[in-house]
Write a protein that holds these residues in place. Sequence first.
Motif, short mmCIF file in Angstrom:
data_model
loop_
_atom_site.label_atom_id
_atom_site.label_comp_id
_atom_site.label_asym_id
_atom_site.label_seq_id
_atom_site.Cartn_x
_atom_site.Cartn_y
_atom_site.Cartn_z
N LYS A 34 0.85 -1.18 0.00
CA LYS A 34 0.00 0.00 0.00
C LYS A 34 0.90 1.24 0.00
O LYS A 34 1.93 1.26 0.66
N THR A 35 0.50 2.26 -0.75
CA THR A 35 1.28 3.50 -0.77
C THR A 35 1.06 4.25 0.53
O THR A 35 -0.08 4.50 0.93
N ILE A 36 2.17 4.64 1.16
CA ILE A 36 2.12 5.32 2.45
C ILE A 36 2.79 6.68 2.32
O ILE A 36 3.80 6.82 1.65
N LYS A 37 2.20 7.69 2.97
CA LYS A 37 2.81 9.02 3.03
C LYS A 37 3.32 9.25 4.45
O LYS A 37 2.60 9.09 5.41
N LYS A 38 4.59 9.62 4.55
CA LYS A 38 5.17 9.97 5.85
C LYS A 38 5.80 11.34 5.70
O LYS A 38 6.38 11.66 4.67
N SER A 39 5.70 12.13 6.76
CA SER A 39 6.34 13.45 6.72
C SER A 39 7.29 13.59 7.90
O SER A 39 7.12 12.96 8.94
N LYS A 40 8.29 14.42 7.68
CA LYS A 40 9.29 14.68 8.70
C LYS A 40 9.63 16.16 8.65
O LYS A 40 9.65 16.76 7.57
N LYS A 41 9.89 16.74 9.81
CA LYS A 41 10.25 18.15 9.87
C LYS A 41 11.75 18.31 10.02
O LYS A 41 12.38 17.62 10.81
N TYR A 42 12.30 19.21 9.24
CA TYR A 42 13.72 19.55 9.32
C TYR A 42 13.84 21.04 9.63
O TYR A 42 13.07 21.85 9.13
N ARG A 43 14.83 21.38 10.45
CA ARG A 43 15.12 22.79 10.72
C ARG A 43 16.27 23.18 9.81
O ARG A 43 17.30 22.52 9.79
N ALA A 44 16.04 24.24 9.02
CA ALA A 44 17.02 24.64 8.02
C ALA A 44 17.44 26.09 8.23
O ALA A 44 16.66 26.92 8.71
N HIS A 45 18.67 26.38 7.82
CA HIS A 45 19.23 27.72 7.96
C HIS A 45 18.76 28.60 6.80
O HIS A 45 18.85 28.22 5.65
N ASP A 46 18.22 29.77 7.14
CA ASP A 46 17.75 30.74 6.14
C ASP A 46 18.47 32.05 6.42
O ASP A 46 18.03 32.87 7.22
N GLU A 47 19.61 32.23 5.76
CA GLU A 47 20.51 33.36 6.04
C GLU A 47 19.81 34.72 5.97
O GLU A 47 19.95 35.55 6.87
N ASN A 48 19.04 34.97 4.92
CA ASN A 48 18.44 36.29 4.71
C ASN A 48 17.00 36.38 5.18
O ASN A 48 16.35 37.41 4.95
N GLU A 49 16.49 35.34 5.78
CA GLU A 49 15.09 35.29 6.25
C GLU A 49 14.14 35.69 5.13
O GLU A 49 13.25 36.52 5.30
N GLN A 50 14.32 35.08 3.96
CA GLN A 50 13.55 35.45 2.78
C GLN A 50 12.36 34.55 2.52
O GLN A 50 11.58 34.82 1.62
N PHE A 51 12.18 33.48 3.29
CA PHE A 51 11.08 32.54 3.05
C PHE A 51 10.00 32.69 4.10
O PHE A 51 10.27 33.01 5.26
N ASN A 52 8.75 32.47 3.68
CA ASN A 52 7.60 32.61 4.56
C ASN A 52 6.86 31.28 4.67
O ASN A 52 7.08 30.37 3.87
N VAL A 53 5.95 31.20 5.63
CA VAL A 53 5.16 29.99 5.83
C VAL A 53 4.37 29.70 4.55
O VAL A 53 3.76 30.58 3.96
N GLY A 54 4.41 28.43 4.14
CA GLY A 54 3.68 28.02 2.94
C GLY A 54 4.53 27.97 1.69
O GLY A 54 4.10 27.41 0.67
N ASP A 55 5.73 28.54 1.71
CA ASP A 55 6.60 28.51 0.53
C ASP A 55 7.14 27.11 0.31
O ASP A 55 7.48 26.40 1.25
N SER A 56 7.24 26.72 -0.95
CA SER A 56 7.85 25.45 -1.32
C SER A 56 9.34 25.72 -1.54
O SER A 56 9.71 26.62 -2.30
N VAL A 57 10.21 24.98 -0.85
CA VAL A 57 11.65 25.24 -0.90
C VAL A 57 12.42 23.94 -1.09
O VAL A 57 11.92 22.85 -0.84
#
Length: 107
Positions: A34-57
């Motif tokens: 069966k196809t399974i979806k799993k998600s994991k959270k990673y904390r990443a460095h954003d030097e210029n703080e240019q990304f917002n919630v909801g952005d695909s990166v």
Amino acid sequence: MPKRILTGTVTSTANKQTVTVSVTRRFKHPVLQKTIKKSKKYRAHDENEQFNVGDSVLIRECAPKSKTKRWEVMTEEMLAEHEAARQAAAEEARKVEEAAHEAEAAH
């Protein structure tokens, strides 16, 4: 060894120069098939703080930046550098393959 690159969605920007990215992967269960979806959270460095919630990166592995950060968000420059390296590697592989075919044809 190449650095891993993952695609995810920014879920939090609460801390300075840090974003939390949720990465979802899909795979087949080894027994149930069966196809399974799993998600994991990673904390990443954003030097210029240019990304917002909801952005695909895209995030890539890096040397540890802090206790929990082992990833960095890829900027446009990093993406261009990565694509150039991939194309150079593909060109090199093509040349090696052509040389192998020529050597094989000579025999």
